[in-house]
Design a protein around this motif. Structure first.
Motif, PDB file in Angstrom:
ATOM      1  N   ARG A 205       0.934  -0.987  -0.141  1.00  0.00           N
ATOM      2  CA  ARG A 205      -0.010   0.083   0.003  1.00  0.00           C
ATOM      3  C   ARG A 205       0.902   0.998   0.027  1.00  0.00           C
ATOM      4  O   ARG A 205       0.494   2.187  -0.581  1.00  0.00           O
ATOM      5  N   PHE A 206       1.904   1.190   0.820  1.00  0.00           N
ATOM      6  CA  PHE A 206       2.943   2.183   0.768  1.00  0.00           C
ATOM      7  C   PHE A 206       3.378   2.741  -0.735  1.00  0.00           C
ATOM      8  O   PHE A 206       3.410   3.688  -1.199  1.00  0.00           O
ATOM      9  N   LYS A 207       3.874   1.680  -1.380  1.00  0.00           N
ATOM     10  CA  LYS A 207       4.452   1.797  -2.659  1.00  0.00           C
ATOM     11  C   LYS A 207       3.431   2.322  -3.781  1.00  0.00           C
ATOM     12  O   LYS A 207       3.588   3.077  -4.549  1.00  0.00           O
ATOM     13  N   ASN A 208       2.059   1.693  -3.626  1.00  0.00           N
ATOM     14  CA  ASN A 208       0.921   2.187  -4.296  1.00  0.00           C
ATOM     15  C   ASN A 208       0.609   3.682  -4.378  1.00  0.00           C
ATOM     16  O   ASN A 208       0.253   4.247  -5.305  1.00  0.00           O
ATOM     17  N   GLN A 209       1.069   4.304  -3.067  1.00  0.00           N
ATOM     18  CA  GLN A 209       0.828   5.430  -2.870  1.00  0.00           C
ATOM     19  C   GLN A 209       1.728   6.498  -2.966  1.00  0.00           C
ATOM     20  O   GLN A 209       1.461   7.468  -3.798  1.00  0.00           O
ATOM     21  N   PHE A 210       3.028   5.882  -2.856  1.00  0.00           N
ATOM     22  CA  PHE A 210       4.226   6.961  -3.090  1.00  0.00           C
ATOM     23  C   PHE A 210       5.058   6.510  -3.883  1.00  0.00           C
ATOM     24  O   PHE A 210       6.301   7.038  -4.220  1.00  0.00           O
ATOM     25  N   GLY A 211       4.643   5.225  -4.663  1.00  0.00           N
ATOM     26  CA  GLY A 211       5.674   4.779  -5.509  1.00  0.00           C
ATOM     27  C   GLY A 211       6.740   3.696  -5.196  1.00  0.00           C
ATOM     28  O   GLY A 211       6.952   3.639  -3.817  1.00  0.00           O
ATOM     29  N   SER A 212       7.410   3.065  -5.972  1.00  0.00           N
ATOM     30  CA  SER A 212       8.143   2.035  -5.650  1.00  0.00           C
ATOM     31  C   SER A 212       9.714   2.462  -5.583  1.00  0.00           C
ATOM     32  O   SER A 212      10.696   1.597  -5.435  1.00  0.00           O
ATOM     33  N   THR A 213       9.879   3.483  -5.772  1.00  0.00           N
ATOM     34  CA  THR A 213      11.286   4.158  -5.895  1.00  0.00           C
ATOM     35  C   THR A 213      11.462   5.352  -4.837  1.00  0.00           C
ATOM     36  O   THR A 213      10.329   5.843  -4.420  1.00  0.00           O
ATOM     37  N   LEU A 214      12.628   5.601  -4.580  1.00  0.00           N
ATOM     38  CA  LEU A 214      12.880   6.881  -3.847  1.00  0.00           C
ATOM     39  C   LEU A 214      13.721   7.815  -4.370  1.00  0.00           C
ATOM     40  O   LEU A 214      14.383   7.636  -5.103  1.00  0.00           O
ATOM     41  N   GLY A 215      13.022   9.226  -4.321  1.00  0.00           N
ATOM     42  CA  GLY A 215      13.522  10.348  -4.941  1.00  0.00           C
ATOM     43  C   GLY A 215      15.034  10.703  -4.494  1.00  0.00           C
ATOM     44  O   GLY A 215      15.940  11.415  -5.144  1.00  0.00           O
ATOM     45  N   GLY A 216      15.063  10.622  -3.184  1.00  0.00           N
ATOM     46  CA  GLY A 216      16.562  10.989  -2.544  1.00  0.00           C
ATOM     47  C   GLY A 216      17.643  10.259  -2.993  1.00  0.00           C
ATOM     48  O   GLY A 216      17.747   8.866  -3.610  1.00  0.00           O
ATOM     49  N   ARG A 217      18.786  10.678  -3.299  1.00  0.00           N
ATOM     50  CA  ARG A 217      20.016  10.396  -3.843  1.00  0.00           C
ATOM     51  C   ARG A 217      20.869   9.709  -2.845  1.00  0.00           C
ATOM     52  O   ARG A 217      21.768   9.085  -3.058  1.00  0.00           O
ATOM     53  N   THR A 224      14.690  10.507   5.535  1.00  0.00           N
ATOM     54  CA  THR A 224      13.784  11.812   5.909  1.00  0.00           C
ATOM     55  C   THR A 224      12.630  11.474   5.003  1.00  0.00           C
ATOM     56  O   THR A 224      11.415  11.856   5.233  1.00  0.00           O
ATOM     57  N   GLU A 225      12.873  11.019   3.598  1.00  0.00           N
ATOM     58  CA  GLU A 225      11.749  10.971   2.846  1.00  0.00           C
ATOM     59  C   GLU A 225      10.631   9.674   2.989  1.00  0.00           C
ATOM     60  O   GLU A 225       9.206   9.797   3.001  1.00  0.00           O
ATOM     61  N   VAL A 226      11.236   8.786   3.711  1.00  0.00           N
ATOM     62  CA  VAL A 226      10.211   7.518   4.203  1.00  0.00           C
ATOM     63  C   VAL A 226       9.783   7.814   5.453  1.00  0.00           C
ATOM     64  O   VAL A 226       8.314   7.545   5.553  1.00  0.00           O
ATOM     65  N   ARG A 227      10.366   8.654   6.301  1.00  0.00           N
ATOM     66  CA  ARG A 227       9.803   9.032   7.377  1.00  0.00           C
ATOM     67  C   ARG A 227       8.519  10.090   7.255  1.00  0.00           C
ATOM     68  O   ARG A 227       7.498  10.009   7.701  1.00  0.00           O
ATOM     69  N   ILE A 228       8.639  10.937   6.383  1.00  0.00           N
ATOM     70  CA  ILE A 228       7.230  11.950   5.962  1.00  0.00           C
ATOM     71  C   ILE A 228       6.421  11.319   5.252  1.00  0.00           C
ATOM     72  O   ILE A 228       5.364  11.328   5.662  1.00  0.00           O
ATOM     73  N   ALA A 229       6.692  10.266   4.322  1.00  0.00           N
ATOM     74  CA  ALA A 229       5.624   9.425   3.643  1.00  0.00           C
ATOM     75  C   ALA A 229       4.891   8.550   4.708  1.00  0.00           C
ATOM     76  O   ALA A 229       3.621   8.453   4.374  1.00  0.00           O
TER      77      ALA A 229
END
Length: 229
Positions: A205-217, A224-229
């Motif tokens: 469900r997390f991936k369906n909402q926020f995507g299967s990849t992370l934008g941070g490099r 931080t991106e995962v915590r906020i999501a």
């Protein structure tokens, strides 16, 4: 090949066809998904810019509230940092807010050190369950427990025990023998696979909402991106 019907005690586990009967409410709900409401609280506006300190140089122009707001918008709408900057500028202009919007460079730099809140609903005294997902996002909780990790993969319907020696083969054979003694659903409850299935569903469900990849490099920005999501 004759069709095999489920037994009477298995009827509650069969998948039933979903039919939409309340079309008016259903269509209204679909339209409501596109409804957008954005508001800023007075506290957020007041704390948007931190107070100027007495020491010269190196003063922050934006508070953690401003950075977290921008990164939250980015996560919800799947925007890049430059798009997030432009989106918030347009929102501030439409709402006639007298605030400055962090630029994309500031968002990238501050995401490395932002202490975003992580809401933990688990009990600190309860066992730690670890899930390593191989399709992009890897989420886990650390543990100091030296107990070896148990391989919990359900064997196939017609799986047979193996003659190979090893940790993986032994645990697989143990699962097969336990399923033979009891049914598969009892094995799922006793082995803890039911809990693992719930965790996998949550990650899906997390991936369906926020995507299967992370934008941070970097790792810190990804945290931080995962915590906020």
């Amino acid at each position: 090949m004759p069709q095999i019907y489920p037994q009477r005690n298995q009827l509650k586990y069969t998948k039933k066809q979903y039919r939409v009967r309340n079309w008016k409410e259903y269509e209204a709900g679909l339209c409501k998904r596109g409804d957008l409401t954005i508001w800023f609280s007075e506290d957020a506006l007041r704390d948007w810019h931190p107070p100027v300190g007495a020491k010269p140089g190196g003063q922050r122009r934006y508070s953690d509230t401003a950075i977290e707001t921008a990164l939250t918008v980015r996560a919800v709408y799947g925007l890049a940092l430059r798009q997030t900057e432009g989106f918030l500028r347009s929102v501030a202009r439409l709402l006639q807010l007298d605030i400055e919007i962090p630029d994309h460079s500031t968002l990238s730099r501050r995401s490395l050190t932002l202490k975003a809140p992580l809401r933990n609903t688990g009990n600190a005294d309860s066992p730690v369950h670890t899930l390593i997902d191989s399709t992009g996002l890897k989420a886990h909780r650390g543990s100091d427990d030296p107990t070896p990790t148990r391989i919990l993969i359900p064997p196939g319907r017609n799986a047979k025990t193996s003659d190979d020696a090893g940790v993986e083969s032994d645990q697989r054979d143990e699962n097969i023998r336990l399923i033979d003694r009891v049914d598969r659903r009892c094995w799922q409850r006793e082995s803890g696979y039911t809990r693992r299935s719930l965790v996998e569903t949550a990650v899906s469900r997390f991936k369906n909402q926020f995507g299967s990849t992370l934008g941070g490099r970097t790792m810190r920005s990804q945290v931080t991106e995962v915590r906020i999501a």
